[in-house]
Design a protein around this motif. Sequence first.
Motif, PDB file in Angstrom:
ATOM      1  N   ALA A 173      33.307  32.439  38.746  1.00 15.15           N
ATOM      2  CA  ALA A 173      33.928  33.575  39.625  1.00 15.15           C
ATOM      3  C   ALA A 173      33.088  33.940  40.839  1.00 15.15           C
ATOM      4  O   ALA A 173      33.574  34.063  41.889  1.00 15.15           O
ATOM      5  CB  ALA A 173      34.117  34.630  38.917  1.00 15.15           C
ATOM      6  N   GLY A 174      31.577  33.783  40.680  1.00 14.84           N
ATOM      7  CA  GLY A 174      30.833  33.907  41.789  1.00 14.84           C
ATOM      8  C   GLY A 174      31.059  32.782  42.949  1.00 14.84           C
ATOM      9  O   GLY A 174      31.111  33.090  44.091  1.00 14.84           O
ATOM     10  N   ARG A 175      31.204  31.458  42.504  1.00 14.82           N
ATOM     11  CA  ARG A 175      31.442  30.557  43.347  1.00 14.82           C
ATOM     12  C   ARG A 175      32.488  30.728  44.291  1.00 14.82           C
ATOM     13  O   ARG A 175      32.982  30.296  45.360  1.00 14.82           O
ATOM     14  CB  ARG A 175      31.149  29.174  42.718  1.00 14.82           C
ATOM     15  CG  ARG A 175      29.793  28.560  42.255  1.00 14.82           C
ATOM     16  CD  ARG A 175      29.845  27.292  41.991  1.00 14.82           C
ATOM     17  NE  ARG A 175      30.653  27.253  40.903  1.00 14.82           N
ATOM     18  CZ  ARG A 175      30.063  27.147  39.361  1.00 14.82           C
ATOM     19  NH1 ARG A 175      28.811  27.584  39.195  1.00 14.82           N
ATOM     20  NH2 ARG A 175      30.707  26.978  38.315  1.00 14.82           N
ATOM     21  N   ASP A 187      29.524  50.147  42.693  1.00 15.23           N
ATOM     22  CA  ASP A 187      28.213  49.144  42.490  1.00 15.23           C
ATOM     23  C   ASP A 187      28.549  48.225  41.386  1.00 15.23           C
ATOM     24  O   ASP A 187      27.559  47.143  41.379  1.00 15.23           O
ATOM     25  CB  ASP A 187      27.128  49.917  42.600  1.00 15.23           C
ATOM     26  CG  ASP A 187      26.540  50.267  44.030  1.00 15.23           C
ATOM     27  OD1 ASP A 187      27.351  50.126  44.956  1.00 15.23           O
ATOM     28  OD2 ASP A 187      25.666  51.354  43.974  1.00 15.23           O
ATOM     29  N   MET A 188      29.419  48.500  40.330  1.00 14.27           N
ATOM     30  CA  MET A 188      29.555  47.817  39.219  1.00 14.27           C
ATOM     31  C   MET A 188      30.402  46.461  39.534  1.00 14.27           C
ATOM     32  O   MET A 188      30.617  45.686  38.757  1.00 14.27           O
ATOM     33  CB  MET A 188      30.180  48.588  38.271  1.00 14.27           C
ATOM     34  CG  MET A 188      29.583  49.620  37.618  1.00 14.27           C
ATOM     35  SD  MET A 188      30.312  50.418  36.234  1.00 14.27           S
ATOM     36  CE  MET A 188      30.054  49.142  34.843  1.00 14.27           C
ATOM     37  N   PHE A 189      30.718  46.365  40.818  1.00 11.15           N
ATOM     38  CA  PHE A 189      31.693  45.389  41.320  1.00 11.15           C
ATOM     39  C   PHE A 189      31.012  44.661  42.412  1.00 11.15           C
ATOM     40  O   PHE A 189      30.592  45.128  43.312  1.00 11.15           O
ATOM     41  CB  PHE A 189      33.289  45.806  41.612  1.00 11.15           C
ATOM     42  CG  PHE A 189      33.854  46.451  40.177  1.00 11.15           C
ATOM     43  CD1 PHE A 189      34.670  45.422  39.512  1.00 11.15           C
ATOM     44  CD2 PHE A 189      33.785  47.753  40.098  1.00 11.15           C
ATOM     45  CE1 PHE A 189      35.194  46.142  38.552  1.00 11.15           C
ATOM     46  CE2 PHE A 189      34.563  48.410  39.227  1.00 11.15           C
ATOM     47  CZ  PHE A 189      35.194  47.653  38.383  1.00 11.15           C
ATOM     48  N   PRO A 190      30.972  43.228  42.461  1.00  8.88           N
ATOM     49  CA  PRO A 190      31.486  42.213  41.536  1.00  8.88           C
ATOM     50  C   PRO A 190      30.896  42.427  40.120  1.00  8.88           C
ATOM     51  O   PRO A 190      31.434  41.551  39.204  1.00  8.88           O
ATOM     52  CB  PRO A 190      31.711  40.916  42.422  1.00  8.88           C
ATOM     53  CG  PRO A 190      30.594  40.996  43.117  1.00  8.88           C
ATOM     54  CD  PRO A 190      30.341  42.412  43.731  1.00  8.88           C
ATOM     55  N   GLY A 191      29.575  42.645  40.070  1.00  8.93           N
ATOM     56  CA  GLY A 191      28.803  42.609  39.078  1.00  8.93           C
ATOM     57  C   GLY A 191      28.629  41.002  38.384  1.00  8.93           C
ATOM     58  O   GLY A 191      28.303  40.189  39.244  1.00  8.93           O
ATOM     59  N   PRO A 192      29.090  40.901  36.959  1.00  9.78           N
ATOM     60  CA  PRO A 192      29.060  39.600  36.539  1.00  9.78           C
ATOM     61  C   PRO A 192      29.913  38.939  37.236  1.00  9.78           C
ATOM     62  O   PRO A 192      29.884  37.424  37.058  1.00  9.78           O
ATOM     63  CB  PRO A 192      29.333  39.986  35.023  1.00  9.78           C
ATOM     64  CG  PRO A 192      30.175  41.232  35.051  1.00  9.78           C
ATOM     65  CD  PRO A 192      29.527  41.866  36.123  1.00  9.78           C
ATOM     66  N   LEU A 193      31.038  39.050  37.797  1.00  9.99           N
ATOM     67  CA  LEU A 193      31.775  38.245  38.613  1.00  9.99           C
ATOM     68  C   LEU A 193      31.372  37.699  39.741  1.00  9.99           C
ATOM     69  O   LEU A 193      31.936  36.687  40.692  1.00  9.99           O
ATOM     70  CB  LEU A 193      33.356  39.092  38.915  1.00  9.99           C
ATOM     71  CG  LEU A 193      34.005  39.450  37.744  1.00  9.99           C
ATOM     72  CD1 LEU A 193      35.082  40.208  38.093  1.00  9.99           C
ATOM     73  CD2 LEU A 193      34.302  38.585  36.722  1.00  9.99           C
ATOM     74  N   ILE A 216      40.775  35.412  37.496  1.00 13.25           N
ATOM     75  CA  ILE A 216      40.208  34.590  38.564  1.00 13.25           C
ATOM     76  C   ILE A 216      39.919  33.197  38.019  1.00 13.25           C
ATOM     77  O   ILE A 216      39.943  32.273  38.681  1.00 13.25           O
ATOM     78  CB  ILE A 216      38.615  35.104  38.881  1.00 13.25           C
ATOM     79  CG1 ILE A 216      39.024  36.548  39.704  1.00 13.25           C
ATOM     80  CG2 ILE A 216      37.875  34.222  39.740  1.00 13.25           C
ATOM     81  CD1 ILE A 216      37.774  37.529  39.798  1.00 13.25           C
ATOM     82  N   ARG A 217      39.710  33.062  36.713  1.00 15.16           N
ATOM     83  CA  ARG A 217      39.333  31.581  36.133  1.00 15.16           C
ATOM     84  C   ARG A 217      40.679  30.934  36.329  1.00 15.16           C
ATOM     85  O   ARG A 217      40.532  29.544  36.383  1.00 15.16           O
ATOM     86  CB  ARG A 217      38.811  31.687  34.886  1.00 15.16           C
ATOM     87  CG  ARG A 217      40.005  32.283  33.760  1.00 15.16           C
ATOM     88  CD  ARG A 217      39.192  32.595  32.505  1.00 15.16           C
ATOM     89  NE  ARG A 217      38.736  31.370  31.621  1.00 15.16           N
ATOM     90  CZ  ARG A 217      39.521  30.592  30.949  1.00 15.16           C
ATOM     91  NH1 ARG A 217      40.884  30.866  30.962  1.00 15.16           N
ATOM     92  NH2 ARG A 217      39.242  29.484  30.478  1.00 15.16           N
ATOM     93  N   LEU A 218      41.760  31.515  36.550  1.00 12.62           N
ATOM     94  CA  LEU A 218      42.990  30.718  36.449  1.00 12.62           C
ATOM     95  C   LEU A 218      43.636  30.499  37.883  1.00 12.62           C
ATOM     96  O   LEU A 218      44.426  29.676  38.149  1.00 12.62           O
ATOM     97  CB  LEU A 218      44.032  31.535  35.922  1.00 12.62           C
ATOM     98  CG  LEU A 218      44.187  31.780  34.327  1.00 12.62           C
ATOM     99  CD1 LEU A 218      45.332  32.476  33.886  1.00 12.62           C
ATOM    100  CD2 LEU A 218      44.072  30.337  33.525  1.00 12.62           C
ATOM    101  N   LEU A 219      42.900  31.006  38.933  1.00  4.43           N
ATOM    102  CA  LEU A 219      43.098  30.711  40.366  1.00  4.43           C
ATOM    103  C   LEU A 219      42.922  29.194  40.745  1.00  4.43           C
ATOM    104  O   LEU A 219      42.055  28.517  40.203  1.00  4.43           O
ATOM    105  CB  LEU A 219      42.306  31.368  41.333  1.00  4.43           C
ATOM    106  CG  LEU A 219      42.646  33.215  41.265  1.00  4.43           C
ATOM    107  CD1 LEU A 219      41.559  33.774  42.199  1.00  4.43           C
ATOM    108  CD2 LEU A 219      43.771  33.408  41.273  1.00  4.43           C
TER     109      LEU A 219
END
Length: 245
Positions: A24-26, A13-19, A154-157
């Motif tokens: 990252a969420g978008r 349940d900690m995933f995706p969490g803040p991501l 993820i930020r580099l994708l």
Amino acid sequence: MPFTAVPLTLYPDMFPGPLGHSMAGRALESGTWNCAPVQIRDFATDRHRTVDDTPAGGGAGMVLRADVLAAAIDHASAAHLGLPLLAMTPRGAPITQARVRALAAGPGAIILCGRFEGFDERIFEARAIEEVSMGDIILSGGEMGALMLLDACIRLLPGVMGAASSGDDESFEDGLLEYPHYTRPATWEGRTIPEVLRSGDHAKIAAWRKQKAEEDTRLRRPDLWERHEGARDRPASGARQKKKD
């Protein structure tokens, strides 16, 4: 295919969490990447779903069992063929931006998250696992480290940061810390933005930024500066060969 993150964890349940928020969420909503956490406890074989036991030789804490971990790893590896397998552990090699870029360019990663005193060492002998650390710190578990690592990837994708060049001019990309930034107001509490940044002279601005990046790296991170200087002073292989000849 989207970048696939597969955390192996006791706390899925900690995933995706803040991501699941911000860029990252978008990207998660758009299908640029996906998250498929695996509950390690599902691979325990006794009725109590035991995943750990006392350390051989004595000592405090508990150790994650190799047999349970192997079953979880084998399941994830079969379900996600071709993904590299990493384990978050302070005993691992410190992660680098170069390694992050390599991971972000690939299909994703299976990330084993430790708890308690860590892993039975035999799991690293029996499976091809890259041990990585997020720094010389101890966390309650590998999940927070995995979230940090995934955020860095993820930020580099493609498309996540908008402009493709957004991640090029940052700390560690060229072995240096990034230069300092400023924005409006031009004067704040008696402190002004450096004049060169308001000059409009792009050559002078680039030179100032390079100088500041070098100065800050030398003062704040002498370890980085030493490696940077060593790489800069090292001759190309062709030059070495020519000197030998």
